[in-house]
Design a protein around this motif. Structure first.
Motif, PDB file in Angstrom:
ATOM      1  N   ILE A   8       0.856  -1.194   0.000  1.00  0.00           N
ATOM      2  CA  ILE A   8       0.000   0.000   0.000  1.00  0.00           C
ATOM      3  C   ILE A   8       0.886   1.237   0.000  1.00  0.00           C
ATOM      4  CG2 ILE A   8      -1.848   1.224   1.212  1.00  0.00           C
ATOM      5  CD1 ILE A   8      -2.190  -1.584   2.741  1.00  0.00           C
ATOM      6  N   PHE A   9       0.904   1.909  -1.136  1.00  0.00           N
ATOM      7  CA  PHE A   9       1.662   3.154  -1.239  1.00  0.00           C
ATOM      8  C   PHE A   9       0.732   4.298  -0.874  1.00  0.00           C
ATOM      9  CE2 PHE A   9       3.663   0.289  -4.223  1.00  0.00           C
ATOM     10  CZ  PHE A   9       5.020   0.571  -4.131  1.00  0.00           C
ATOM     11  N   ALA A  10       1.205   5.206  -0.044  1.00  0.00           N
ATOM     12  CA  ALA A  10       0.371   6.365   0.275  1.00  0.00           C
ATOM     13  C   ALA A  10       1.238   7.594   0.379  1.00  0.00           C
ATOM     14  CB  ALA A  10      -0.381   6.151   1.579  1.00  0.00           C
ATOM     15  N   LEU A  22      -5.614   6.088   6.322  1.00  0.00           N
ATOM     16  CA  LEU A  22      -6.318   5.157   5.442  1.00  0.00           C
ATOM     17  C   LEU A  22      -5.434   3.960   5.082  1.00  0.00           C
ATOM     18  CD1 LEU A  22      -8.841   4.594   3.871  1.00  0.00           C
ATOM     19  CD2 LEU A  22      -8.009   6.084   2.049  1.00  0.00           C
ATOM     20  N   ALA A  23      -4.160   4.228   4.820  1.00  0.00           N
ATOM     21  CA  ALA A  23      -3.234   3.149   4.468  1.00  0.00           C
ATOM     22  C   ALA A  23      -3.139   2.149   5.615  1.00  0.00           C
ATOM     23  CB  ALA A  23      -1.858   3.732   4.153  1.00  0.00           C
ATOM     24  N   GLY A  34      -6.193 -12.426   5.957  1.00  0.00           N
ATOM     25  CA  GLY A  34      -5.144 -13.437   5.898  1.00  0.00           C
ATOM     26  C   GLY A  34      -4.081 -13.112   4.860  1.00  0.00           C
ATOM     27  N   TRP A  35      -4.105 -11.895   4.359  1.00  0.00           N
ATOM     28  CA  TRP A  35      -3.123 -11.499   3.369  1.00  0.00           C
ATOM     29  C   TRP A  35      -1.930 -10.854   4.052  1.00  0.00           C
ATOM     30  CZ3 TRP A  35      -6.932  -8.407  -0.280  1.00  0.00           C
ATOM     31  CH2 TRP A  35      -7.891  -9.306  -0.786  1.00  0.00           C
ATOM     32  N   GLU A  36      -0.848 -10.817   3.300  1.00  0.00           N
ATOM     33  CA  GLU A  36       0.326 -10.093   3.764  1.00  0.00           C
ATOM     34  C   GLU A  36       0.180  -8.666   3.229  1.00  0.00           C
ATOM     35  OE1 GLU A  36       3.812 -12.225   2.524  1.00  0.00           O
ATOM     36  OE2 GLU A  36       5.080 -10.586   3.261  1.00  0.00           O
ATOM     37  N   ALA A  37       0.296  -7.684   4.107  1.00  0.00           N
ATOM     38  CA  ALA A  37       0.130  -6.310   3.640  1.00  0.00           C
ATOM     39  C   ALA A  37       1.172  -5.410   4.282  1.00  0.00           C
ATOM     40  CB  ALA A  37      -1.274  -5.805   3.980  1.00  0.00           C
ATOM     41  N   VAL A  38       1.776  -4.564   3.480  1.00  0.00           N
ATOM     42  CA  VAL A  38       2.750  -3.605   4.021  1.00  0.00           C
ATOM     43  C   VAL A  38       2.433  -2.213   3.492  1.00  0.00           C
ATOM     44  CG1 VAL A  38       4.735  -5.107   4.438  1.00  0.00           C
ATOM     45  CG2 VAL A  38       4.352  -4.215   2.146  1.00  0.00           C
ATOM     46  N   THR A  39       2.754  -1.221   4.307  1.00  0.00           N
ATOM     47  CA  THR A  39       2.562   0.160   3.877  1.00  0.00           C
ATOM     48  C   THR A  39       3.904   0.748   3.453  1.00  0.00           C
ATOM     49  OG1 THR A  39       2.820   0.829   6.172  1.00  0.00           O
ATOM     50  CG2 THR A  39       0.572   0.668   5.345  1.00  0.00           C
ATOM     51  N   ALA A  40       3.844   1.692   2.530  1.00  0.00           N
ATOM     52  CA  ALA A  40       5.059   2.385   2.088  1.00  0.00           C
ATOM     53  C   ALA A  40       4.736   3.875   1.991  1.00  0.00           C
ATOM     54  CB  ALA A  40       5.514   1.841   0.739  1.00  0.00           C
ATOM     55  N   PHE A  41       5.326   4.647   2.893  1.00  0.00           N
ATOM     56  CA  PHE A  41       5.043   6.086   2.916  1.00  0.00           C
ATOM     57  C   PHE A  41       6.164   6.915   2.292  1.00  0.00           C
ATOM     58  CE2 PHE A  41       2.652   4.474   6.682  1.00  0.00           C
ATOM     59  CZ  PHE A  41       1.387   4.672   6.147  1.00  0.00           C
ATOM     60  N   GLY A  54       7.672 -10.092  -4.707  1.00  0.00           N
ATOM     61  CA  GLY A  54       6.564 -11.032  -4.566  1.00  0.00           C
ATOM     62  C   GLY A  54       5.197 -10.393  -4.408  1.00  0.00           C
ATOM     63  N   MET A  55       5.081  -9.105  -4.622  1.00  0.00           N
ATOM     64  CA  MET A  55       3.752  -8.497  -4.422  1.00  0.00           C
ATOM     65  C   MET A  55       2.800  -8.930  -5.529  1.00  0.00           C
ATOM     66  SD  MET A  55       4.081  -4.472  -5.398  1.00  0.00           S
ATOM     67  CE  MET A  55       5.409  -4.164  -6.550  1.00  0.00           C
ATOM     68  N   THR A  56       1.542  -9.143  -5.127  1.00  0.00           N
ATOM     69  CA  THR A  56       0.535  -9.573  -6.098  1.00  0.00           C
ATOM     70  C   THR A  56      -0.411  -8.431  -6.448  1.00  0.00           C
ATOM     71  OG1 THR A  56      -0.807 -10.370  -4.269  1.00  0.00           O
ATOM     72  CG2 THR A  56       0.589 -11.990  -5.369  1.00  0.00           C
ATOM     73  N   ALA A  57      -0.361  -7.358  -5.671  1.00  0.00           N
ATOM     74  CA  ALA A  57      -1.185  -6.189  -5.976  1.00  0.00           C
ATOM     75  C   ALA A  57      -0.573  -4.980  -5.285  1.00  0.00           C
ATOM     76  CB  ALA A  57      -2.615  -6.385  -5.482  1.00  0.00           C
ATOM     77  N   ALA A  58      -0.764  -3.816  -5.895  1.00  0.00           N
ATOM     78  CA  ALA A  58      -0.326  -2.570  -5.267  1.00  0.00           C
ATOM     79  C   ALA A  58      -1.541  -1.678  -5.105  1.00  0.00           C
ATOM     80  CB  ALA A  58       0.729  -1.883  -6.133  1.00  0.00           C
ATOM     81  N   VAL A  59      -1.550  -0.900  -4.026  1.00  0.00           N
ATOM     82  CA  VAL A  59      -2.607   0.088  -3.832  1.00  0.00           C
ATOM     83  C   VAL A  59      -1.924   1.449  -3.821  1.00  0.00           C
ATOM     84  CG1 VAL A  59      -4.384   0.951  -2.245  1.00  0.00           C
ATOM     85  CG2 VAL A  59      -4.019  -1.519  -2.482  1.00  0.00           C
ATOM     86  N   ALA A  60      -2.473   2.398  -4.571  1.00  0.00           N
ATOM     87  CA  ALA A  60      -1.907   3.746  -4.597  1.00  0.00           C
ATOM     88  C   ALA A  60      -2.919   4.710  -4.012  1.00  0.00           C
ATOM     89  CB  ALA A  60      -1.558   4.150  -6.027  1.00  0.00           C
ATOM     90  N   ILE A  61      -2.613   5.240  -2.822  1.00  0.00           N
ATOM     91  CA  ILE A  61      -3.503   6.215  -2.180  1.00  0.00           C
ATOM     92  C   ILE A  61      -2.915   7.598  -2.414  1.00  0.00           C
ATOM     93  CG2 ILE A  61      -4.498   7.011   0.005  1.00  0.00           C
ATOM     94  CD1 ILE A  61      -4.152   4.195   1.099  1.00  0.00           C
ATOM     95  N   GLY A  62      -3.662   8.450  -3.091  1.00  0.00           N
ATOM     96  CA  GLY A  62      -3.168   9.796  -3.347  1.00  0.00           C
ATOM     97  C   GLY A  62      -3.727  10.310  -4.659  1.00  0.00           C
ATOM     98  N   GLY A  63      -3.093  11.326  -5.187  1.00  0.00           N
ATOM     99  CA  GLY A  63      -3.541  11.931  -6.435  1.00  0.00           C
ATOM    100  C   GLY A  63      -2.795  11.363  -7.625  1.00  0.00           C
ATOM    101  N   ASP A  64      -2.961  12.034  -8.754  1.00  0.00           N
ATOM    102  CA  ASP A  64      -2.362  11.555  -9.998  1.00  0.00           C
ATOM    103  C   ASP A  64      -0.839  11.498  -9.941  1.00  0.00           C
ATOM    104  OD1 ASP A  64      -4.800  11.212 -11.318  1.00  0.00           O
ATOM    105  OD2 ASP A  64      -4.896  13.336 -11.808  1.00  0.00           O
ATOM    106  N   GLY A  65      -0.241  12.447  -9.225  1.00  0.00           N
ATOM    107  CA  GLY A  65       1.217  12.470  -9.118  1.00  0.00           C
ATOM    108  C   GLY A  65       1.729  11.231  -8.387  1.00  0.00           C
ATOM    109  N   THR A  66       1.069  10.906  -7.269  1.00  0.00           N
ATOM    110  CA  THR A  66       1.429   9.706  -6.499  1.00  0.00           C
ATOM    111  C   THR A  66       1.259   8.467  -7.363  1.00  0.00           C
ATOM    112  OG1 THR A  66       0.666  10.764  -4.466  1.00  0.00           O
ATOM    113  CG2 THR A  66       0.874   8.359  -4.422  1.00  0.00           C
ATOM    114  N   LEU A  67       0.116   8.406  -8.060  1.00  0.00           N
ATOM    115  CA  LEU A  67      -0.162   7.234  -8.887  1.00  0.00           C
ATOM    116  C   LEU A  67       0.927   7.040  -9.940  1.00  0.00           C
ATOM    117  CD1 LEU A  67      -1.957   4.910  -9.735  1.00  0.00           C
ATOM    118  CD2 LEU A  67      -3.210   6.502 -11.194  1.00  0.00           C
TER     119      LEU A  67
END
Ligand SMILES: [Mg+2]
Length: 303
Positions: A8-10, A22-23, A34-41, A54-67
């Motif tokens: 989870i990128f925020a 939120l992250a 039961g998932w493995e989840a880590v935050t990255a600030f 090994g990540m299977t999905a990324a989450v991007a919290i923020g605006g277009d620049g962050t994304l």
């Protein structure tokens, strides 16, 4: 479903600090699944690669620049399609979040994020590269050359912390009042579509712009083509006339306006003209844009 490893990128300052909260909530929720989840600030380009392994999905919290920085990081700069990115829009500039239909209001957000990642509906979108003498970067949405480039550069100079309405509008008016409309030349796939003359130009992959107006009404984000719109403009009045037509979705039909599609775009000018991409400064003209090799996967909510 188990075996997910979600990063989870925020942007910790997005939404006045709500990004971080939120992250952390999402991480806890994913862990309950039961998932493995880590935050990255950190800035995405500074996140350690062991975190990403090994990540299977990324989450991007923020605006277009962050994304954009998240996508750049998780695809190794556009070398691969990435693990699939779920966009959680936050802040004022989140066009991509709206474009992908991830209208994740805060209420029930965690459930929707879990459902999206479990359901794993992936859309693959074109990504582009823009190169100037000052920088080379990926973009997902749109490039603006001229007045809006100038506004973004001005905003970047005054910006400290989250962007509010006033910090957009005040530099915008300051810039508009003193702006000289520079001559540019636009070439698409080797053909000059706009000979050297005063204008503003847009090139992009989605219809909408930050204001919600469809600047590129024929754009598709998966046609491997960049839509290019050149609006002749000698003065603010000219631009206002285009803007009025734009509200009606008809500016591209106006006399003198150029609207074409292509895979490679170059813009030159006699004096340097400011360029923005996805709301961030992208140097000055001359610039060139081209399609990147691979598409990027985005996880979208179940329909
Ligand atoms: Mg396109």
């Amino acid at each position: 479903m188990s075996g997910q490893r979600v990063v989870i990128f925020a942007n910790p300052i997005a939404g006045r600090g709500k990004g971080r909260v939120l992250a952390e909530k999402l991480r806890d929720r994913f862990e309950r699944e039961g998932w493995e989840a880590v935050t990255a600030f950190e800035r995405p380009d500074e996140v350690n690669s062991t975190i990403l392994a090994g990540m299977t999905a990324a989450v991007a919290i923020g605006g277009d620049g962050t994304l954009r920085s998240v996508v750049e990081r998780v695809t190794d700069g556009g070398e691969n399609e990435g693990p699939g990115v779920l966009v959680v829009p936050m802040g004022t500039a989140n066009l991509m979040g709206r474009h992908l239909g991830v209208g994740l209001g805060v209420k029930g957000l965690e459930e929707r994020a879990v459902a999206a990642i479990s359901g794993r509906r992936v859309v693959k979108l074109d990504v582009w590269k823009i190169r100037s003498a000052q920088s080379e970067q990926m973009f997902l949405l749109m490039v603006g050359i001229g007045l809006d480039g100038e506004i973004v550069h001005a905003l970047d100079r005054v910006r400290k912390g989250p962007i509010g309405f006033a910090s957009y509008v005040i530099p915008a008016f300051g810039t508009l009042a003193g702006y000289r409309f520079h001559a540019i030349e636009v070439e698409v796939d080797g053909r000059v579509v706009w000979p050297m003359g005063p204008a503003v130009a847009f090139a992009g992959n989605v219809k909408e712009y930050g204001t919600g107006f469809p600047i590129l009404p024929l754009a598709r984000s998966d046609d491997e083509l960049l839509d290019v719109c050149v609006l002749p403009a000698k003065s603010a009045t000219d631009l206002i006339e285009h803007a009025v037509a734009m509200v009606a979705g008809e500016h591209h039909l106006r006399e003198g306006v150029v609207y074409v599609k292509g895979k490679g775009v170059r813009v030159r000018s006699k004096e340097r003209v400011a360029v923005q991409t996805d709301g961030d400064p992208a140097g000055w003209t001359p610039v060139e844009m081209e399609l990147m090799k691979t598409r990027v996967g985005f996880i979208v909510p179940p329909t």
